[in-house]
Design a protein around this motif. Structure first.
Motif, short mmCIF file in Angstrom:
data_model
loop_
_atom_site.label_atom_id
_atom_site.label_comp_id
_atom_site.label_asym_id
_atom_site.label_seq_id
_atom_site.Cartn_x
_atom_site.Cartn_y
_atom_site.Cartn_z
N VAL A 1 -6.99 -11.33 39.57
CA VAL A 1 -7.27 -10.05 38.58
C VAL A 1 -6.18 -9.14 38.53
CG1 VAL A 1 -8.49 -7.82 38.53
CG2 VAL A 1 -9.77 -9.85 39.50
N THR A 2 -5.02 -9.00 39.38
CA THR A 2 -3.68 -8.13 39.08
C THR A 2 -2.96 -8.60 38.18
OG1 THR A 2 -3.66 -7.05 41.13
CG2 THR A 2 -1.96 -7.00 39.87
N VAL A 3 -2.94 -10.40 38.09
CA VAL A 3 -2.08 -10.56 36.94
C VAL A 3 -2.32 -11.01 35.42
CG1 VAL A 3 -0.17 -13.28 36.76
CG2 VAL A 3 -0.55 -12.57 39.46
N ALA A 4 -3.92 -11.07 36.14
CA ALA A 4 -4.89 -11.37 34.87
C ALA A 4 -4.41 -9.67 34.26
CB ALA A 4 -6.30 -11.49 34.84
N GLU A 5 -4.08 -8.69 34.76
CA GLU A 5 -4.14 -7.69 34.10
C GLU A 5 -3.28 -6.93 33.35
OE1 GLU A 5 -7.97 -4.80 36.69
OE2 GLU A 5 -5.51 -4.50 36.72
N LEU B 1 -14.85 -7.53 43.17
CA LEU B 1 -13.29 -7.39 44.14
C LEU B 1 -14.14 -5.14 44.18
CD1 LEU B 1 -10.08 -7.85 42.35
CD2 LEU B 1 -10.97 -8.37 45.24
N ASP B 2 -14.88 -4.90 42.84
CA ASP B 2 -16.22 -4.17 43.64
C ASP B 2 -17.14 -3.87 44.29
OD1 ASP B 2 -13.98 -2.54 41.23
OD2 ASP B 2 -15.77 -3.64 39.53
N ALA B 3 -17.30 -4.42 44.50
CA ALA B 3 -18.52 -4.48 45.38
C ALA B 3 -17.85 -4.96 47.00
CB ALA B 3 -19.53 -5.83 44.84
#
Length: 323
Positions: free
Chosen positions: A16-20, A78-80
């Motif tokens: 997710v971090t790389v995608a952002e 990740l939010d969960a």
């Protein structure tokens, strides 16, 4: 996309971090890991899923079709996980943007929240303006910030919530030898003919520049044109000393060498400061942050509006939509 029997949340967070960021070096810096380790985690996730998630070249990183498909699911997982850890008292650090290092209102709220929740880690960040912070909030790179909520565009406000903290009186910072520096307080009308710096051209602080334009409208006061965007207090002070424009500020703005700060009066302009966060945020430290803001607002009278106080009518409609 083949299913894996188990996906490590750490690998999903790396993805997710790389995608952002679409940049491995920036993503590694955000996660406080080495770039090589981050690359290994992404490759491991790709192997487990049996598909490429990124197209990599020497110039850019882009999501593949499967990467685009995975991203919303990974964010929900990740939010969960964050919500679960928060419920069990094992929350990650809460990232709180103070705008700049000496922002008194935000800093006092943060310090009180740390007293209320000593077992939680509340970490300060400095994005320099609410507009700049809003995108970081929506992307999950920040959790909370402070500033003029009504100054954000409707598209940004739609994904955010806010709690009004203070109507902060505004001030003017003058060169020490400016004719108005001898006054104890500066009437707004006395600035007629002046060109005042209010952050024009800074994409992170457009809500502040908009507030200045609304305040100056009809008073013969101009907003100074964009200047080279300064990074750090030293460079900002150097550029302001060179240009010698008065600077629109708030009463708690830190002192600058060679300048005099004076409150504005007739009327008393107010900057509505809200605590702002993304919708759905769950974190035990955040509960303390909201409580700290409520306590200080009440104890310090931060929400009292002077008889001759002014702030844009458009802000009132956003802050109190039912009124």
């Amino acid at each position: 996309m083949p299913a894996s029997g188990h996906l490590d949340p750490r690998l999903l967070r790396a993805f997710v971090t790389v995608a952002e960021e679409l940049h491995f070096t920036r993503a590694a810096a955000r996660l406080y890991v080495a770039q090589q380790a981050l690359s290994r985690d992404v490759r491991r996730l790709e192997r487990e899923l049996g598909t490429d998630l990124f197209v990599r070249s020497t110039r850019q990183v882009a999501l593949t079709f499967d990467g685009e498909r995975l991203l919303p699911y990974a964010r929900r997982v990740l939010d969960a996980q964050d919500a679960l850890l928060a419920a069990l008292g094992q929350a990650r650090p809460l990232l709180v943007d103070l705008n700049y290092r000496d922002q008194v209102t935000a800093r006092r709220v943060l310090h009180r929240a740390r007293e209320l929740a000593p077992d939680q880690e509340l970490m300060a960040r400095y994005e320099s303006g609410l507009t700049g912070a809003a995108g970081e909030l929506l992307a999950g790179r920040l959790d909370a910030s402070f500033g003029r909520f009504a100054g954000l565009g409707p598209a940004l406000r739609a994904g955010l919530e806010h709690q009004l903290v203070r109507y902060e009186p505004m001030a003017i910072v003058l060169p020490g030898d400016h004719p108005l520096a001898s006054l104890e307080a500066v009437p707004l009308a006395a600035l007629a003919g002046e060109t005042v710096y209010a952050g024009a051209g800074n994409p992170r602080t457009t809500e502040w520049t908009d507030l200045a334009r609304r305040l100056f409208d009809g008073h013969g006061i101009e907003v100074a044109p964009p200047v080279p965007l300064a990074v750090g207090d030293e460079e900002f002070q150097r550029i302001m000393a060179k240009l010698r424009n008065p600077i629109l500020a708030v009463v708690d703005f830190p002192a600058m060498p060679g300048t005099i700060k004076r409150p504005l009066v007739d009327p008393v302009p107010l900057s509505p400061v809200s605590l702002v966060w993304r919708k759905g945020l769950v974190h035990p430290g955040f509960d303390a942050l909201r409580r700290a803001a409520r306590e200080l607002s009440a104890a310090e009278g931060w929400l009292r509006i002077p008889t001759d106080g002014w702030f844009p009518a458009t802000d009132a409609a956003v802050i109190h939509p039912s009124n």
